[in-house]
Design a protein around this motif. Structure first.
Motif, PDB file in Angstrom:
ATOM      1  N   ARG A  23       0.831  -1.207   0.000  1.00  0.00           N
ATOM      2  CA  ARG A  23       0.000   0.000   0.000  1.00  0.00           C
ATOM      3  C   ARG A  23       0.865   1.255   0.000  1.00  0.00           C
ATOM      4  NH1 ARG A  23      -3.945  -2.620   3.530  1.00  0.00           N
ATOM      5  NH2 ARG A  23      -3.684  -1.184   5.276  1.00  0.00           N
ATOM      6  N   PHE A  24       1.986   1.185   0.712  1.00  0.00           N
ATOM      7  CA  PHE A  24       2.908   2.321   0.707  1.00  0.00           C
ATOM      8  C   PHE A  24       3.415   2.577  -0.707  1.00  0.00           C
ATOM      9  CE2 PHE A  24       7.096   4.210   0.825  1.00  0.00           C
ATOM     10  CZ  PHE A  24       6.954   5.249   1.716  1.00  0.00           C
ATOM     11  N   GLU A  26       2.027   1.825  -3.524  1.00  0.00           N
ATOM     12  CA  GLU A  26       0.950   2.362  -4.357  1.00  0.00           C
ATOM     13  C   GLU A  26       0.778   3.864  -4.114  1.00  0.00           C
ATOM     14  OE1 GLU A  26      -2.532   0.130  -3.515  1.00  0.00           O
ATOM     15  OE2 GLU A  26      -1.768  -1.719  -4.410  1.00  0.00           O
ATOM     16  N   ARG A  27       0.882   4.273  -2.881  1.00  0.00           N
ATOM     17  CA  ARG A  27       0.692   5.684  -2.545  1.00  0.00           C
ATOM     18  C   ARG A  27       1.912   6.514  -2.934  1.00  0.00           C
ATOM     19  NH1 ARG A  27      -2.029   8.696   1.479  1.00  0.00           N
ATOM     20  NH2 ARG A  27      -3.643   7.084   1.343  1.00  0.00           N
ATOM     21  N   PHE A  28       3.110   5.932  -2.747  1.00  0.00           N
ATOM     22  CA  PHE A  28       4.354   6.674  -2.998  1.00  0.00           C
ATOM     23  C   PHE A  28       5.255   5.892  -3.960  1.00  0.00           C
ATOM     24  CE2 PHE A  28       3.010   7.591   1.411  1.00  0.00           C
ATOM     25  CZ  PHE A  28       2.782   8.961   1.303  1.00  0.00           C
ATOM     26  N   GLN A 190       4.158  13.826   4.136  1.00  0.00           N
ATOM     27  CA  GLN A 190       3.173  12.945   3.509  1.00  0.00           C
ATOM     28  C   GLN A 190       3.212  11.540   4.116  1.00  0.00           C
ATOM     29  OE1 GLN A 190       5.353  14.892   1.945  1.00  0.00           O
ATOM     30  NE2 GLN A 190       4.408  15.963   0.210  1.00  0.00           N
ATOM     31  N   TRP A 194       0.351   9.534   6.099  1.00  0.00           N
ATOM     32  CA  TRP A 194      -0.050   8.178   5.697  1.00  0.00           C
ATOM     33  C   TRP A 194      -0.047   7.236   6.907  1.00  0.00           C
ATOM     34  CZ3 TRP A 194       2.905   3.595   5.672  1.00  0.00           C
ATOM     35  CH2 TRP A 194       2.313   2.511   5.018  1.00  0.00           C
ATOM     36  N   GLU A 197      -3.111   7.921   8.893  1.00  0.00           N
ATOM     37  CA  GLU A 197      -4.282   7.424   8.180  1.00  0.00           C
ATOM     38  C   GLU A 197      -4.416   5.910   8.323  1.00  0.00           C
ATOM     39  OE1 GLU A 197      -5.129   6.823   3.480  1.00  0.00           O
ATOM     40  OE2 GLU A 197      -4.499   8.836   4.076  1.00  0.00           O
ATOM     41  N   GLU A 198      -3.308   5.195   8.159  1.00  0.00           N
ATOM     42  CA  GLU A 198      -3.344   3.737   8.273  1.00  0.00           C
ATOM     43  C   GLU A 198      -3.687   3.292   9.694  1.00  0.00           C
ATOM     44  OE1 GLU A 198      -2.958   1.189   6.090  1.00  0.00           O
ATOM     45  OE2 GLU A 198      -2.979   2.597   4.418  1.00  0.00           O
TER      46      GLU A 198
END
Length: 206
Positions: A23-24, A26-28, A190, A194, A197-198
């Protein structure tokens, strides 16, 4: 690409960060996540780390810190252990050893909150690391009290069962720690957002 270096403890890295690496990415997509696990409090002003995630009271000098999780320990056991007791709390406590992993006696705090007498139950296992305590609970070797942010994913997947609605309150939790200067580095604000958020999503999912 850039890299964010995080200093943290093995429990947080293994139970929270590693399951979220995809997921990290995908985001970054243009940022690499590097983390070193140690119980040592690294000097963020001198050593080459952007962020630390520490477990403790949050009053460290010379850095900014904010809680990433609640200061509670969630009571968990394996589904088989829960089923053998028929979900009965008294039988669970009578038939299974408790795993103690926090620095203080977290079971005493839990027993007071849950109005449970632990005087006649089996002795505790001492496993002074949350990762080991979770492994013990997963293997059906005992009952554990673990930070919610470490076990809520496993509860949701059915790998662990929360055997009581009462959590143990503690003055310790995971904190995001950084220097003021770190916020000026690429991706650091950022990535901190994140992580928040997680962690929040994990709590909601639980």
């Amino acid at each position: 690409s850039s890299a964010i270096r995080i200093s943290t403890v093995a429990s947080f890295a293994s139970q929270f960060l590693v399951p979220r690496l995809s997921r990290f990415k995908e985001r970054f997509p243009n940022c690499e996540l590097e983390f070193l696990t140690s119980i040592r409090l690294v000097d963020l002003s001198r050593e080459e780390f952007d962020i630390a995630v520490r477990y403790g009271p949050g009053d460290w000098e010379g850095v900014q810190s904010e809680p990433l999780s609640g200061g509670t320990l969630t009571p968990v056991c394996s589904p088989d252990v829960f089923a053998r007791a028929g979900g009965d709390l008294a039988k669970l406590l009578a038939d299974n050893r408790r795993i103690q992993s926090a620095a203080s006696n977290e079971w005493r705090n839990w027993a007071e909150a849950a109005s449970v007498d632990l005087a006649q139950v089996l002795p505790t296992f001492i496993m002074e690391e949350f990762t080991v305590a979770i492994a013990g609970a997963l293997a059906g070797e005992g009952l554990a009290l673990s930070p919610d942010v470490l076990v809520m994913d496993r509860i949701r997947r059915g790998e662990l069962v929360q055997f009581s609605p009462v959590s143990a309150r503690t003055g310790y939790c995971y904190h995001i720690v950084h220097t003021t200067a770190a916020l000026r580095r690429p991706f650091v604000p950022q990535v901190i957002a994140w992580l928040r958020e997680e962690a929040a999503a994990t709590s909601v999912a639980g």
